[in-house]
Design a protein around this motif. Sequence first.
Motif, mmCIF file in Angstrom:
data_model
loop_
_atom_site.group_PDB
_atom_site.id
_atom_site.type_symbol
_atom_site.label_atom_id
_atom_site.label_comp_id
_atom_site.label_asym_id
_atom_site.label_seq_id
_atom_site.Cartn_x
_atom_site.Cartn_y
_atom_site.Cartn_z
ATOM 1 N N LYS A 299 0.813 -1.220 0.000
ATOM 2 C CA LYS A 299 0.000 0.000 0.000
ATOM 3 C C LYS A 299 0.850 1.277 0.000
ATOM 4 O O LYS A 299 0.395 2.327 -0.442
ATOM 5 C CB LYS A 299 -0.917 0.019 1.227
ATOM 6 N N THR B 11 3.063 4.487 -10.971
ATOM 7 C CA THR B 11 2.108 3.397 -11.139
ATOM 8 C C THR B 11 2.727 2.219 -11.876
ATOM 9 O O THR B 11 2.134 1.146 -11.945
ATOM 10 C CB THR B 11 0.867 3.874 -11.918
ATOM 11 N N GLN C 184 -1.753 -1.558 -8.686
ATOM 12 C CA GLN C 184 -3.200 -1.610 -8.855
ATOM 13 C C GLN C 184 -3.869 -1.053 -7.600
ATOM 14 O O GLN C 184 -3.209 -0.640 -6.653
ATOM 15 C CB GLN C 184 -3.638 -3.054 -9.095
ATOM 16 N N ASN C 185 -5.194 -1.037 -7.561
ATOM 17 C CA ASN C 185 -5.907 -0.497 -6.405
ATOM 18 C C ASN C 185 -5.622 -1.260 -5.122
ATOM 19 O O ASN C 185 -5.448 -0.666 -4.064
ATOM 20 C CB ASN C 185 -7.414 -0.486 -6.671
ATOM 21 N N ASP C 186 -5.584 -2.592 -5.200
ATOM 22 C CA ASP C 186 -5.415 -3.393 -3.984
ATOM 23 C C ASP C 186 -4.371 -4.480 -4.130
ATOM 24 O O ASP C 186 -4.361 -5.438 -3.360
ATOM 25 C CB ASP C 186 -6.749 -4.025 -3.577
#
Length: 200
Positions: free
Chosen positions: A49, A56, A80-82
């Motif tokens: 995180k 990115t 990615q997001n998670d």
Amino acid sequence: KTIWTLVDQPDRPVEALRSACYYDGEWQGLIHGIGAQPRENLLLNPLFKINQRGKTKYTGSGYTVDGWVITNSNMTVQVQNDCLLLSCGSSGHGYLRQYQEVEIPSGTYTLSALVKGSGSMFLNIASATSSDSFTGIKAYNLTGDWSLCTFTYQVTDTLDWTPQQFYMRVNQGSTCYIKAFKAELGPTQTLARQLEDGTW
């Protein structure tokens, strides 16, 4: 076999506790039911995180999200997001590593990761042993569903001249997602538990 002793407590009667332990009929449910705590994760930023560099996409050798480094030119890490998306080119293998700042004591360790994708994933603990032997092939032909891959490893006879590290390897031409990675002292994983529907 493991013997579990249930101790009666005013706020958690044994019968209620026993019922909670076996609600999903397997040992992870038992551990969850008695309120056992997961062991300490030896890795920094295990959920990926923290990304102070703010990119990115990371390609080739160098640091990526905090604590994690690519050690070959054939690897790409996309944030990615998670999770992280790991991609390896058509030649060689891709490696994402985390070096340890303190010596890993001798003992039995478990490495585990939540992954999905295509191809195969290797999890390794690389300790400076007398044989300098790396083992831990665990996940082949990953699917589109999240799955847990795990293995145990005995660390012995540590030396000072080789950096100790935990790392994952992605086979050439493969792509996989990784959501969480854990290295812990002990013979079992405490990263995740599987629900009745098979999800982690």
